[in-house]
Scaffold this motif. Sequence first.
Motif, mmCIF file in Angstrom:
data_model
loop_
_atom_site.group_PDB
_atom_site.id
_atom_site.type_symbol
_atom_site.label_atom_id
_atom_site.label_comp_id
_atom_site.label_asym_id
_atom_site.label_seq_id
_atom_site.Cartn_x
_atom_site.Cartn_y
_atom_site.Cartn_z
ATOM 1 N N LYS A 19 40.838 48.563 37.937
ATOM 2 C CA LYS A 19 40.993 49.664 38.874
ATOM 3 C C LYS A 19 40.222 49.352 40.144
ATOM 4 O O LYS A 19 39.138 48.777 40.091
ATOM 5 C CB LYS A 19 40.474 50.963 38.256
ATOM 6 C CG LYS A 19 41.269 51.428 37.037
ATOM 7 C CD LYS A 19 40.709 52.724 36.488
ATOM 8 C CE LYS A 19 41.514 53.186 35.269
ATOM 9 N NZ LYS A 19 40.966 54.446 34.702
ATOM 10 N N ILE A 20 40.810 49.683 41.281
ATOM 11 C CA ILE A 20 40.114 49.441 42.546
ATOM 12 C C ILE A 20 39.983 50.756 43.316
ATOM 13 O O ILE A 20 40.869 51.604 43.267
ATOM 14 C CB ILE A 20 40.830 48.384 43.415
ATOM 15 C CG1 ILE A 20 42.231 48.854 43.804
ATOM 16 C CG2 ILE A 20 40.902 47.045 42.714
ATOM 17 C CD1 ILE A 20 42.895 47.946 44.823
ATOM 18 N N GLY A 21 38.852 50.884 44.007
ATOM 19 C CA GLY A 21 38.601 52.095 44.771
ATOM 20 C C GLY A 21 39.017 51.948 46.224
ATOM 21 O O GLY A 21 39.570 50.923 46.639
ATOM 22 N N TRP A 22 38.706 52.959 46.992
ATOM 23 C CA TRP A 22 39.128 52.962 48.397
ATOM 24 C C TRP A 22 38.414 51.884 49.197
ATOM 25 O O TRP A 22 38.956 51.373 50.188
ATOM 26 C CB TRP A 22 38.890 54.339 49.002
ATOM 27 C CG TRP A 22 37.438 54.750 49.111
ATOM 28 C CD1 TRP A 22 36.710 55.460 48.199
ATOM 29 C CD2 TRP A 22 36.556 54.458 50.194
ATOM 30 N NE1 TRP A 22 35.416 55.622 48.639
ATOM 31 C CE2 TRP A 22 35.293 55.029 49.861
ATOM 32 C CE3 TRP A 22 36.696 53.794 51.406
ATOM 33 C CZ2 TRP A 22 34.188 54.929 50.699
ATOM 34 C CZ3 TRP A 22 35.590 53.701 52.251
ATOM 35 C CH2 TRP A 22 34.357 54.260 51.894
ATOM 36 N N LYS A 23 37.179 51.514 48.791
ATOM 37 C CA LYS A 23 36.464 50.450 49.490
ATOM 38 C C LYS A 23 37.216 49.119 49.358
ATOM 39 O O LYS A 23 37.368 48.373 50.336
ATOM 40 C CB LYS A 23 35.045 50.309 48.959
ATOM 41 C CG LYS A 23 34.128 51.480 49.281
ATOM 42 C CD LYS A 23 32.729 51.240 48.735
ATOM 43 C CE LYS A 23 31.811 52.420 49.043
ATOM 44 N NZ LYS A 23 30.461 52.215 48.485
ATOM 45 N N SER A 24 37.662 48.826 48.146
ATOM 46 C CA SER A 24 38.416 47.596 47.926
ATOM 47 C C SER A 24 39.743 47.620 48.671
ATOM 48 O O SER A 24 40.181 46.605 49.229
ATOM 49 C CB SER A 24 38.672 47.387 46.423
ATOM 50 O OG SER A 24 37.466 47.128 45.739
ATOM 51 N N ILE A 25 40.383 48.772 48.677
ATOM 52 C CA ILE A 25 41.645 48.909 49.413
ATOM 53 C C ILE A 25 41.418 48.657 50.907
ATOM 54 O O ILE A 25 42.225 47.997 51.570
ATOM 55 C CB ILE A 25 42.256 50.305 49.176
ATOM 56 C CG1 ILE A 25 42.684 50.451 47.712
ATOM 57 C CG2 ILE A 25 43.447 50.535 50.104
ATOM 58 C CD1 ILE A 25 43.116 51.845 47.324
ATOM 59 N N SER A 26 40.298 49.154 51.435
ATOM 60 C CA SER A 26 39.963 48.921 52.845
ATOM 61 C C SER A 26 39.785 47.432 53.128
ATOM 62 O O SER A 26 40.240 46.927 54.162
ATOM 63 C CB SER A 26 38.687 49.679 53.214
ATOM 64 O OG SER A 26 38.846 51.069 53.035
ATOM 65 N N GLN A 85 35.044 42.239 49.861
ATOM 66 C CA GLN A 85 35.529 42.517 48.504
ATOM 67 C C GLN A 85 34.559 41.958 47.467
ATOM 68 O O GLN A 85 34.245 42.612 46.466
ATOM 69 C CB GLN A 85 36.923 41.902 48.325
ATOM 70 C CG GLN A 85 37.528 42.089 46.954
ATOM 71 C CD GLN A 85 37.919 43.520 46.686
ATOM 72 O OE1 GLN A 85 38.386 44.205 47.563
ATOM 73 N NE2 GLN A 85 37.719 43.980 45.470
ATOM 74 N N LYS A 86 34.080 40.716 47.691
ATOM 75 C CA LYS A 86 33.113 40.111 46.775
ATOM 76 C C LYS A 86 31.817 40.911 46.740
ATOM 77 O O LYS A 86 31.215 41.097 45.682
ATOM 78 C CB LYS A 86 32.826 38.663 47.200
ATOM 79 C CG LYS A 86 33.965 37.696 46.961
ATOM 80 C CD LYS A 86 33.590 36.286 47.363
ATOM 81 C CE LYS A 86 32.497 35.735 46.487
ATOM 82 N NZ LYS A 86 32.190 34.320 46.799
ATOM 83 N N PHE A 87 31.374 41.385 47.908
ATOM 84 C CA PHE A 87 30.144 42.163 47.988
ATOM 85 C C PHE A 87 30.274 43.475 47.213
ATOM 86 O O PHE A 87 29.359 43.889 46.495
ATOM 87 C CB PHE A 87 29.803 42.450 49.453
ATOM 88 C CG PHE A 87 28.596 43.320 49.640
ATOM 89 C CD1 PHE A 87 27.319 42.805 49.473
ATOM 90 C CD2 PHE A 87 28.743 44.670 49.981
ATOM 91 C CE1 PHE A 87 26.200 43.622 49.646
ATOM 92 C CE2 PHE A 87 27.633 45.486 50.148
ATOM 93 C CZ PHE A 87 26.363 44.950 49.965
ATOM 94 N N ILE A 88 31.440 44.109 47.324
ATOM 95 C CA ILE A 88 31.682 45.366 46.613
ATOM 96 C C ILE A 88 31.671 45.145 45.104
ATOM 97 O O ILE A 88 31.065 45.906 44.344
ATOM 98 C CB ILE A 88 33.010 45.998 47.065
ATOM 99 C CG1 ILE A 88 32.890 46.507 48.496
ATOM 100 C CG2 ILE A 88 33.427 47.133 46.125
ATOM 101 C CD1 ILE A 88 34.204 46.918 49.108
ATOM 102 N N ARG A 89 32.319 44.058 44.650
ATOM 103 C CA ARG A 89 32.338 43.759 43.214
ATOM 104 C C ARG A 89 30.929 43.495 42.700
ATOM 105 O O ARG A 89 30.557 43.925 41.611
ATOM 106 C CB ARG A 89 33.230 42.557 42.942
ATOM 107 C CG ARG A 89 34.722 42.839 43.049
ATOM 108 C CD ARG A 89 35.541 41.875 42.214
ATOM 109 N NE ARG A 89 35.204 40.492 42.511
ATOM 110 C CZ ARG A 89 35.827 39.755 43.424
ATOM 111 N NH1 ARG A 89 36.789 40.280 44.160
ATOM 112 N NH2 ARG A 89 35.488 38.507 43.622
#
Length: 297
Positions: A122-129, A287-291
């Motif tokens: 599942k991905i959130g809005w941050k990943s979508i951005s 994306q890597k930072f968010i993960r």
Amino acid sequence: MDTQKKAYIYALSAIFCWSTVATAFKIALHGMDFLHLLLISSGIAVLFLGCLLLFTSQLQKTFSGSTKDYIRSAGLGFLNPFLYYLVLLKAYSILPAQFALSLNYIWPITLVLLSIPLLKHKIGWKSISCILVSFSGVVIIANKGSFTSIQTPNTFGVLLALSSSVFWALFWLFNVRDLREEKGKLFLNMAFGFLYILISIFLFSEFRMPDNKSILAAVYIGVVECGIAAVFWLKALKMTSSTDKISNLVFLSPFVSLLFVHLIIGESIYLSTLAGLVLIILGIVLQKFIRKTNSIE
């Protein structure tokens, strides 16, 4: 020299090798079609990796796998090198090198998107951005920076370059589940891929002897990209204390590639290509930072 420094040297050596390949693709494709380039380069890669396994006394172990192992290698070999390079080299044959190499670099974002249906992530809005940031870079590159008219050099070529990232991402997703020794896996995947391209040429084409310059470039691709660079990168992964320390170095590769494309082939690099590539990589890094942040939490 400590182990981590050696890991950096191996990683940078692999990245340097990868950075020269886009130029080698264009040189080879000047004197042969993409099918024959894939035949020669994959054949050379099989010979190189086979000799490496022989000299390191791992060849017998590579062939001692189960039927399931061979079926897995047959499937992975179909994705890479066969489908991935078939599509990518066709893209290089009809696009300027700067477009093909930059658009192909979207694969980490493609990997995130494919993990949703395949791995139930599942991905959130941050990943979508982040994904939208990268895709804005794709639009800028594909449209040569124009926002008022369509400037795409070749729509089919752009679609091929983007779709190659799908095959690479699928290969990566399935390959990480295969726990066999990496060099042995790579050899078997390459061997099956070589068989697939041999069958394709027998059915859809006929072999013609290319000029010497193109042959040398094809041999270089087989030895350097599919052989030496892969071995160097595997060594770097084994030696590093953390994969993050070397994985981020990969982002140097497309910019060094553009430098070689400009200096050796003589392509004029568009500012829109650089701007789009920066946006693609920015989206990947974010994306890597968010993960990483989510895993810590």
